[in-house]
Design an enzyme around this catalytic site. Structure first.
Site: not given
Ligand SMILES: Cc1cc2nc3c(=O)[nH]c(=O)nc-3n(C[C@H](O)[C@H](O)[C@H](O)COP(=O)(O)O)c2cc1C
Length: 359
Positions: A79, A125, A129, A193, A195-196, A236, A265
Site C-alpha cells: 500500500d 520486483n 519506489f 530496497s 531498486n533505487t 529496515k 527487505n
Molecule cells: C512488489 C513488492 C514491492 C515492495 N515494495 C517495498 C517498498 O516500497 N518498501 C519496502 O520497505 N519494502 C518493499 N517490499 C519488501 C516487502 O516489504 C518485504 O520486506 C519483502 O517482500 C519480504 O517479505 P515477503 O517474503 O513476505 O514478501 C516490496 C515487496 C514486494 C514483493
C-alpha cells in the site's frame, strides 16, 4: 464457532481454487493496482470484515510504545500511498506499514517490473519506489483516520527520491517524517530496497548515523510540540549484508535509540533458487525465508535485547510465523504470502497462534 470456521475455510478455498487462477492470468502489477482500488473502496472492506473478523486478547503484543492487537502485519510496498488502510484493518492485520513514501512523487522503473515465480512461491520486483509523494500520502492518512479501528496500528515507511544525492538523503527522510508525524503510529527508515540505485549504501555507518541522528532530534522536537508523542523508529535492513556490516548497523541503531529493526527487505541473491535466468530486482517469498531467518538469528544474538525485531520474509503459514517468533521476533510482517494464500491467511494464522497458546 463452527460457522466461523466454515467461513474462513470457504474464504481460503475460494481464493486458491477460483480467484487466484483468474488473477494469475493477468499482469502482476495490473492485478496489484486492481486489488488496491477495490480495497480502497467501502464494499470490499465490509465483506472482508464479515468473513474474517477475529481477535483474541492472547494475540496482543506490547512492543516499544505501542500495543498491537495481534502480531501479524502487512509489509511495506503493498500500500504505497496509504489508500487501502481500512482494507488491511478489515482483513485482520494487527498493523500495516504503508509506503515506501518519498518526498516528491515518482514513477519508478520502466514496466514490466513485477514478476511471479509460482513454482517457488516467490515474486521478483524492481518497482523503484513508485509513489504519489508525501503530500498525497499524508492526505490519504488523514482521510483513513475515521475509517480504521482505534486499535489498528499504521506504520509509515519512508525513503529517498531517486535523484537525491546520498549526502543529502537525510533531508528526504526528515521531510516525510515531519509531514506524516501526527498521523503515523511508528516510522520505518527504508535504506534497503535494491531498486533505487545507491540506496543500500545508506546502511553504511556514516550515512546511517547521520540519518538516525537527524530523525531522533526531529522526533524529540516534535514530541515537545505535540506533547508526549515521540514515535517509535524502526530500521529496515537488507538480507544481503555481511556480519561486519550487521554489527555496525546494530551499534548505530542502539546508539541512536531506535526501537528496533525490520529484518528483512527483499534479496538480490538467487542462491536459494535453482540455477536459471531470472529477472533483476528484489526476490521475496519462500526463497527469501532461510536468508532472512539467518539475519534474524544474528540480530537477536548480537543486540543484547536492546532492539525489538519485526521479522519479515517468506511467511505463508503458521509454522513460518512460529519459527520467526521462536527465533526472538516480537512481531512479523508479510507481503508475498498474501498473493499466494489470499486474505484468509491472516485469520488462519491468528487462530493457530491462539490455539497453540491454549494447548
Ligand atoms: C512488489 C513488492 C514491492 C515492495 N515494495 C517495498 C517498498 O516500497 N518498501 C519496502 O520497505 N519494502 C518493499 N517490499 C519488501 C516487502 O516489504 C518485504 O520486506 C519483502 O517482500 C519480504 O517479505 P515477503 O517474503 O513476505 O514478501 C516490496 C515487496 C514486494 C514483493
Amino acid at each position: 464457532m463452527a460457522q466461523n470456521y466454515f467461513l474462513n475455510y470457504l474464504c481460503i478455498t475460494m481464493y486458491k481454487k477460483i480467484i487466484k487462477p483468474l488473477l494469475f492470468d493477468y499482469d502482476p502489477e495490473k492485478v496489484h493496482n486492481y486489488t488496491i482500488n477495490r480495497l480502497s473502496g467501502t464494499v470490499f472492506p465490509a465483506l472482508l470484515k464479515l468473513f474474517l473478523s477475529y481477535e483474541d486478547k492472547k494475540l496482543n503484543r506490547k512492543v516499544g510504545r505501542l500495543t498491537f492487537r495481534n502480531p501479524i502485519g502487512l509489509a511495506a510496498g503493498m500500500d504505497k500511498n496509504a489508500t487501502a488502510l481500512a482494507g488491511w484493518d478489515a482483513m485482520g492485520f494487527g498493523f500495516a506499514e504503508a509506503g515506501t513514501v518519498t518526498p516528491l512523487p515518482q514513477d519508478g522503473n520502466p514496466k514490466p517490473r513485477m514478476f511471479r515465480l509460482p513454482e517457488y512461491g516467490a515474486v521478483i520486483n524492481r518497482l523503484g519506489f513508485n509513489n504519489a509523494g508525501a503530500d498525497e500520502f499524508e492526505k490519504n492518512l488523514e482521510i483513513s483516520k475515521d475509517k480504521i479501528s482505534r486499535d489498528f496500528i499504521v506504520g509509515v515507511n519512508i525513503g529517498k527520491n531517486k535523484h537525491t544525492e546520498l549526502d543529502d538523503a537525510y533531508q528526504d527522510y526528515k521531510f516525510s517524517f515531519e509531514k506524516c508525524f501526527e498521523r503515523a503510529d511508528y516510522f520505518t527508515i527504508n535504506v534497503s530496497s535494491p531498486n533505487t540505485e545507491g540506496l543500500r549504501q545508506l546502511q553504511q555507518k556514516k550515512y546511517l548515523d547521520e540519518i538516525l541522528k537527524h530523525l531522533q532530534q526531529l522526533n524529540n522536537e516534535l514530541d515537545k510540540t505535540y506533547s508526549d508523542t515521540a514515535k517509535d523508529i524502526y530500521l529496515k535492513i537488507a538480507p544481503d549484508l555481511t556480519e561486519a556490516e550487521l554489527d555496525d548497523i546494530l551499534q548505530v541503531s542502539i546508539d541512536n535509540n531506535l526501537t528496533g529493526i525490520i529484518a528483512t527487505n527483499t534479496t538480490i541473491s538467487r542462491d536459494t533458487l535453482p540455477e536459471g535466468n531470472y529477472e533483476s530486482g528484489g526476490l521475496s517469498g519462500k526463497p527469501l525465508e532461510p536468508i532472512s531467518n539467518s539475519v534474524l538469528k544474528y540480530i537477536i544474538k548480537h543486540s543484547s535485547g536492546k532492539l525489538a525485531v519485526i521479522a519479515c520474509g517468506g511467511i505463508s503459514s503458521y509454522d513460518d510465523v512460529k519459527e520467526k517468533l521462536d527465533l526472538g521476533a516480537s512481531l512479523v510482517q508479510l507481503y508475498t504470502g498474501l498473493i499466494y494464500e489470499g486474505p484468509g491467511l491472516i485469520k488462519r494464522l491468528k487462530k493457530e497462534i491462539v490455539g497453540a497458546v491454549k494447548s
